[in-house]
Design an enzyme around this catalytic site. Structure first.
Site, PDB file in Angstrom:
ATOM      1  CG  LEU A 106      -1.902  -1.208   1.222  1.00 23.27           C
ATOM      2  CD1 LEU A 106      -2.778  -0.940   2.518  1.00 23.27           C
ATOM      3  CD2 LEU A 106      -2.676  -1.153   0.162  1.00 23.27           C
ATOM      4  CG  ASP A 107       0.249   4.444  -2.719  1.00 25.82           C
ATOM      5  OD1 ASP A 107       1.423   3.826  -3.220  1.00 25.82           O
ATOM      6  OD2 ASP A 107      -0.515   4.847  -3.472  1.00 25.82           O
ATOM      7  CD  GLN A 108       5.481   7.009   3.994  1.00 25.89           C
ATOM      8  OE1 GLN A 108       6.462   7.199   2.931  1.00 25.89           O
ATOM      9  NE2 GLN A 108       6.178   7.797   5.086  1.00 25.89           N
TER      10      GLN A 108
END
Length: 292
Positions: free
Chosen positions: A129-131
């Site tokens: 997942l993106d940060q």
């Protein structure tokens, strides 16, 4: 050593077929297991790799202990766990895994600390997942599980569902099918590109709010980098807080949450569904009152 009980559904398979067709282990890794005296079937270190398996047999598989990430204690919420996988709830602001061997502070580092007392387990991220995105991430506990679940991901058998708060009133339902490629002017961004990779996102509007925002549920058929963010921007409904793609500055972070994972578990021969509600920061900031 990883102990696996042969399921009834595997009864017509050979060891070769089990590792190749069910667990999707690569040819080199299969050969190494075949040559290993530590691999046993019902205690025999010389099993017949071409003989049919029987339900209830015990398969013992040697696993080299690998540290997929440096061990570092940190907050960790386990949504599901068994001998083969972990499903973790990632907070917004935390990376899924390190980008270099010495990087710390990621979900994988915290998972390595959680698993440090298990000699057969080390966390391997099956997807990421993106940060700034919160929600569910699937980790394999060993290279054998990683091979099996990476194949599930590639075969689109891992179904991911997200919630997002976006600007404007979206259509009730919509399928966005636009190819995505790298934005050559901005190396950290992606964009709609005719020469990009095929990408498909299904959208369902759940609610519309008076402040001209919508809550939407999104299901992915593909898993391109920044796919949801790029697709929502492309239809004029960027995610609130997504500054990289023009989202309204009404939140401290990108309001995207990985709500559900549904996948086939080859080691249990069943489909699992794991869900997680959004965290408390999945909300729009209240505007301060106008001063007279």
């Amino acid at each position: 050593m990883l102990k696996i009980t042969v399921l009834p559904e595997w009864g017509n398979q050979t060891l070769t077929e089990l590792f190749r067709d069910t667990f999707h282990l690569g040819k080199k890794a299969r050969h190494e297991l075949r040559m290993s005296p530590e691999l046993t079937l019902d205690g025999s270190d010389k099993p017949n790799w071409e003989g049919k398996l029987s339900a209830g047999q015990i398969l013992t598989v040697p696993l080299q202990k690998e540290n997929a990430a440096k061990i570092e204690s940190g907050p960790l919420e386990v949504s599901y766990e068994d001998d083969f996988i972990l499903v973790l709830n990632k907070p917004a602001g935390v990376k899924t895994h390190p980008n270099s061997p010495n990087e710390t502070g990621t979900l994988a580092n915290f998972a390595a600390a959680y698993l440090k007392h298990d000699p057969t387990s080390s966390p391997f991220a099956v997807h990421r997942l993106d940060q700034e995105t919160s929600g569910l991430v699937l980790f394999a506990k060993n290279p054998l599980s990683l091979a099996a679940f990476s194949w599930q991901l590639e075969a689109r058998n891992i179904h991911r569902t997200y919630l997002a708060l976006v600007s404007g009133k979206t259509p009730e339902t919509l399928t966005i099918q636009e190819p995505i490629g790298t934005d050559r002017h901005h190396p950290n961004k992606m964009r709609i590109s005719a020469s990009g990779k095929n990408a498909i996102t299904h959208l369902e509007r759940l609610e519309t709010y008076p402040n001209d925002t919508s809550l939407v549920r999104l299901k992915l058929e593909t898993g391109r980098t920044h796919q949801i963010r790029v697709h929502l921007k492309s239809i004029g409904h960027p995610i609130i807080g997504d500054h990289l793609y023009g989202g309204a500055k009404l939140a401290k972070r990108t309001l995207l949450h990985a709500e559900e994972l549904e996948f086939f578990h080859p080691f249990l021969n069943q489909t699992l569904v794991v869900k997680k509600e959004p965290p408390t920061d999945f909300t729009i900031k209240k505007e301060p009152p106008n001063e007279a």
